[in-house]
Design a protein around this motif. Sequence first.
Motif, PDB file in Angstrom:
ATOM      1  N   PHE A  24     132.596  17.792  30.714  1.00 29.77           N
ATOM      2  CA  PHE A  24     132.583  16.349  30.931  1.00 29.77           C
ATOM      3  C   PHE A  24     133.190  15.662  29.710  1.00 29.77           C
ATOM      4  CE2 PHE A  24     128.467  17.469  33.293  1.00 29.77           C
ATOM      5  CZ  PHE A  24     129.174  17.830  34.439  1.00 29.77           C
ATOM      6  N   ARG A  25     134.089  14.744  29.940  1.00 33.33           N
ATOM      7  CA  ARG A  25     134.784  14.068  28.841  1.00 33.33           C
ATOM      8  C   ARG A  25     134.732  12.550  29.004  1.00 33.33           C
ATOM      9  NH1 ARG A  25     133.939  18.405  27.310  1.00 33.33           N
ATOM     10  NH2 ARG A  25     135.419  20.018  26.611  1.00 33.33           N
ATOM     11  N   THR A  26     133.580  12.053  29.428  1.00 26.60           N
ATOM     12  CA  THR A  26     133.437  10.607  29.603  1.00 26.60           C
ATOM     13  C   THR A  26     133.553   9.871  28.264  1.00 26.60           C
ATOM     14  OG1 THR A  26     131.022  10.886  29.513  1.00 26.60           O
ATOM     15  CG2 THR A  26     132.035  10.790  31.689  1.00 26.60           C
ATOM     16  N   ALA A  27     133.157  10.521  27.178  1.00 32.54           N
ATOM     17  CA  ALA A  27     133.270   9.905  25.848  1.00 32.54           C
ATOM     18  C   ALA A  27     134.733   9.703  25.459  1.00 32.54           C
ATOM     19  CB  ALA A  27     132.566  10.760  24.802  1.00 32.54           C
ATOM     20  N   GLN A  28     135.625  10.425  26.137  1.00 32.43           N
ATOM     21  CA  GLN A  28     137.060  10.288  25.874  1.00 32.43           C
ATOM     22  C   GLN A  28     137.742   9.488  26.987  1.00 32.43           C
ATOM     23  OE1 GLN A  28     136.815  14.766  24.988  1.00 32.43           O
ATOM     24  NE2 GLN A  28     138.753  14.208  24.035  1.00 32.43           N
ATOM     25  N   ASN A  29     136.932   8.736  27.713  1.00 29.36           N
ATOM     26  CA  ASN A  29     137.441   7.869  28.795  1.00 29.36           C
ATOM     27  C   ASN A  29     138.153   8.639  29.903  1.00 29.36           C
ATOM     28  OD1 ASN A  29     136.433   5.484  27.696  1.00 29.36           O
ATOM     29  ND2 ASN A  29     138.274   5.120  26.477  1.00 29.36           N
ATOM     30  N   ILE A  30     137.656   9.829  30.203  1.00 33.90           N
ATOM     31  CA  ILE A  30     138.153  10.595  31.345  1.00 33.90           C
ATOM     32  C   ILE A  30     137.131  10.442  32.469  1.00 33.90           C
ATOM     33  CG2 ILE A  30     138.678  12.902  32.225  1.00 33.90           C
ATOM     34  CD1 ILE A  30     139.834  13.584  29.512  1.00 33.90           C
ATOM     35  N   PHE A  31     137.515   9.647  33.455  1.00 31.62           N
ATOM     36  CA  PHE A  31     136.603   9.302  34.542  1.00 31.62           C
ATOM     37  C   PHE A  31     137.215   9.646  35.902  1.00 31.62           C
ATOM     38  CE2 PHE A  31     135.634   6.112  31.129  1.00 31.62           C
ATOM     39  CZ  PHE A  31     134.352   6.560  30.831  1.00 31.62           C
ATOM     40  N   HIS A  32     136.436   9.386  36.943  1.00 26.53           N
ATOM     41  CA  HIS A  32     136.875   9.661  38.311  1.00 26.53           C
ATOM     42  C   HIS A  32     137.687   8.498  38.886  1.00 26.53           C
ATOM     43  CE1 HIS A  32     134.046  13.049  38.257  1.00 26.53           C
ATOM     44  NE2 HIS A  32     134.651  13.471  39.355  1.00 26.53           N
ATOM     45  N   LYS A  33     138.780   8.170  38.216  1.00 30.02           N
ATOM     46  CA  LYS A  33     139.639   7.114  38.736  1.00 30.02           C
ATOM     47  C   LYS A  33     140.409   7.631  39.945  1.00 30.02           C
ATOM     48  CE  LYS A  33     143.579   8.211  35.728  1.00 30.02           C
ATOM     49  NZ  LYS A  33     144.499   7.682  34.696  1.00 30.02           N
ATOM     50  N   ARG A  34     140.999   6.713  40.698  1.00 24.59           N
ATOM     51  CA  ARG A  34     141.834   7.103  41.831  1.00 24.59           C
ATOM     52  C   ARG A  34     142.930   8.039  41.331  1.00 24.59           C
ATOM     53  NH1 ARG A  34     144.277   5.890  46.829  1.00 24.59           N
ATOM     54  NH2 ARG A  34     146.518   5.432  46.710  1.00 24.59           N
ATOM     55  N   GLY A  35     143.083   9.191  41.999  1.00 22.06           N
ATOM     56  CA  GLY A  35     144.063  10.178  41.589  1.00 22.06           C
ATOM     57  C   GLY A  35     143.514  11.243  40.662  1.00 22.06           C
ATOM     58  N   ALA A  36     142.247  11.119  40.258  1.00 17.55           N
ATOM     59  CA  ALA A  36     141.655  12.127  39.371  1.00 17.55           C
ATOM     60  C   ALA A  36     141.611  13.495  40.058  1.00 17.55           C
ATOM     61  CB  ALA A  36     140.252  11.711  38.960  1.00 17.55           C
ATOM     62  N   LEU A  37     141.986  14.519  39.322  1.00 20.56           N
ATOM     63  CA  LEU A  37     141.895  15.902  39.786  1.00 20.56           C
ATOM     64  C   LEU A  37     140.627  16.496  39.183  1.00 20.56           C
ATOM     65  CD1 LEU A  37     143.144  18.540  41.034  1.00 20.56           C
ATOM     66  CD2 LEU A  37     144.288  18.867  38.819  1.00 20.56           C
ATOM     67  N   ALA A  38     139.704  16.925  40.029  1.00 22.86           N
ATOM     68  CA  ALA A  38     138.406  17.379  39.530  1.00 22.86           C
ATOM     69  C   ALA A  38     137.973  18.661  40.237  1.00 22.86           C
ATOM     70  CB  ALA A  38     137.351  16.291  39.728  1.00 22.86           C
ATOM     71  N   ALA A  39     137.021  19.343  39.633  1.00 24.53           N
ATOM     72  CA  ALA A  39     136.527  20.610  40.170  1.00 24.53           C
ATOM     73  C   ALA A  39     135.300  20.390  41.040  1.00 24.53           C
ATOM     74  CB  ALA A  39     136.185  21.556  39.025  1.00 24.53           C
ATOM     75  N   ALA A  40     135.311  20.999  42.207  1.00 23.55           N
ATOM     76  CA  ALA A  40     134.134  20.970  43.070  1.00 23.55           C
ATOM     77  C   ALA A  40     133.085  21.904  42.475  1.00 23.55           C
ATOM     78  CB  ALA A  40     134.515  21.405  44.478  1.00 23.55           C
ATOM     79  N   ARG A  41     131.851  21.792  42.957  1.00 21.82           N
ATOM     80  CA  ARG A  41     130.812  22.698  42.464  1.00 21.82           C
ATOM     81  C   ARG A  41     129.658  22.741  43.442  1.00 21.82           C
ATOM     82  NH1 ARG A  41     126.408  19.895  40.794  1.00 21.82           N
ATOM     83  NH2 ARG A  41     126.653  17.778  39.959  1.00 21.82           N
ATOM     84  N   THR A  42     128.821  23.755  43.278  1.00 25.21           N
ATOM     85  CA  THR A  42     127.576  23.842  44.029  1.00 25.21           C
ATOM     86  C   THR A  42     126.513  23.043  43.280  1.00 25.21           C
ATOM     87  OG1 THR A  42     126.943  25.839  42.808  1.00 25.21           O
ATOM     88  CG2 THR A  42     128.129  26.144  44.900  1.00 25.21           C
ATOM     89  N   ASP A  43     125.360  22.932  43.856  1.00 26.57           N
ATOM     90  CA  ASP A  43     124.256  22.201  43.212  1.00 26.57           C
ATOM     91  C   ASP A  43     123.540  23.144  42.244  1.00 26.57           C
ATOM     92  OD1 ASP A  43     122.416  20.323  42.516  1.00 26.57           O
ATOM     93  OD2 ASP A  43     121.178  20.557  44.320  1.00 26.57           O
ATOM     94  N   ASN A  44     124.186  23.432  41.118  1.00 26.18           N
ATOM     95  CA  ASN A  44     123.591  24.324  40.116  1.00 26.18           C
ATOM     96  C   ASN A  44     123.161  23.503  38.901  1.00 26.18           C
ATOM     97  OD1 ASN A  44     125.817  24.734  37.791  1.00 26.18           O
ATOM     98  ND2 ASN A  44     126.862  24.618  39.770  1.00 26.18           N
ATOM     99  N   PRO A  45     122.101  23.908  38.215  1.00 24.45           N
ATOM    100  CA  PRO A  45     121.544  23.118  37.108  1.00 24.45           C
ATOM    101  C   PRO A  45     122.502  22.897  35.943  1.00 24.45           C
ATOM    102  CG  PRO A  45     120.541  25.302  37.181  1.00 24.45           C
ATOM    103  CD  PRO A  45     121.290  25.130  38.464  1.00 24.45           C
ATOM    104  N   GLU A  46     123.424  23.828  35.710  1.00 23.83           N
ATOM    105  CA  GLU A  46     124.378  23.672  34.607  1.00 23.83           C
ATOM    106  C   GLU A  46     125.545  22.764  34.981  1.00 23.83           C
ATOM    107  OE1 GLU A  46     123.649  26.696  35.930  1.00 23.83           O
ATOM    108  OE2 GLU A  46     122.102  27.341  34.502  1.00 23.83           O
ATOM    109  N   LYS A  47     125.640  22.430  36.281  1.00 25.85           N
ATOM    110  CA  LYS A  47     126.771  21.642  36.799  1.00 25.85           C
ATOM    111  C   LYS A  47     128.100  22.335  36.517  1.00 25.85           C
ATOM    112  CE  LYS A  47     124.298  17.249  36.528  1.00 25.85           C
ATOM    113  NZ  LYS A  47     124.282  15.851  36.026  1.00 25.85           N
TER     114      LYS A  47
END
Length: 245
Positions: free
Chosen positions: A127-150
Motif C-alpha cells: 500500500f502506498r497511500t502515503a505516496q499519493n497512490i490511490f484507486h483513481k480512475r484507470g488505476a491498475l491494482a491486484a485482486a485478492r482473497t479475504d486474507n488477514p495480510e491483505k
Amino acid sequence: MYIKKVCLLGLLIVSACSTPKYFRKLDKEEKKAVKTAKQWVDASPKQTHVLIMTSKGNLVVKLYDETPLHRDNFISKVKAGFYDSLLFHRVINRFMIQGGDPESKYATADKRIGSGSAPGDRIPAEFRTAQNIFHKRGALAAARTDNPEKASSNCQFYIVQRPVWRKSELDSTIRARNLTLNDHQKNLYTTEGGTPHLDGGYTVFGELITGFHVLDSIATTPTKSDRPITDIRMRMFLLNTPKKK
C-alpha cells in the motif's frame, strides 16, 4: 569489408538487445499494435509499460516502481505469456474490470471463474497511500482473497473504471462507509473518478495511460452474473523496461 561486417553485426546485436523478447512470434496485428503503442510511450521512460490487447481495443499501462514486488511479478508473467488468451471475467460498470484467472482460458460459458491462481505464493501487500497512490480512475491494482495480510493474488488484476464523483455523492459515501479521505483524495475522486473505499485495502501497482475509451467499452459490455456474455480476451506485451543504473 571485414570491418564493415563486424560493425553491421554489432548494430544487429545492439538492436536485438533493445527489443523485448516475446514468448512467441507476433502476428501482423500484434506487431502493428506494439509498434503503435511504443509511440505512446516516452522515448526515455522511467517506468515499465505494457500493452494489453483486447477484442474491444488496446490499452497501455505503466507499472509503478514504488511497488516493486507487484511490478516484477507482473513483468515476469507478461514476459512468459501467462496472460495470453485469458478473459476479463468480472466486469462491473461504474466500478472496474477484472481478469487474469488462468482457469478462464478454456472456461465454458457456464463455468464460474475467479478463484484461479498461478503457481507460487501470494504477493505481500504494498500500500502506498502515503505516496499519493490511490484507486483513481484507470488505476491498475491486484485482486485478492479475504486474507488477514491483505496479500494480493499473484496473477489476477483489475482496472478501476469508476467515473467522476459529484461532491455530494462522495460526501455521502464517506459518511456511509466511514471513510477517512484527505483533501488530495477528495479532489482526485471529484475530478478524475475512482473507488475511494478500496484505498489501503488493495495494492495499486500501476495505471492506465491510454485506452480509457476501451476501458469504458469493456465495462459497459452486456454481462450475466458480472461475466461478459461475449468473451473478452487479452494478450499482453512488454513495451519497454527502464535501463538499470
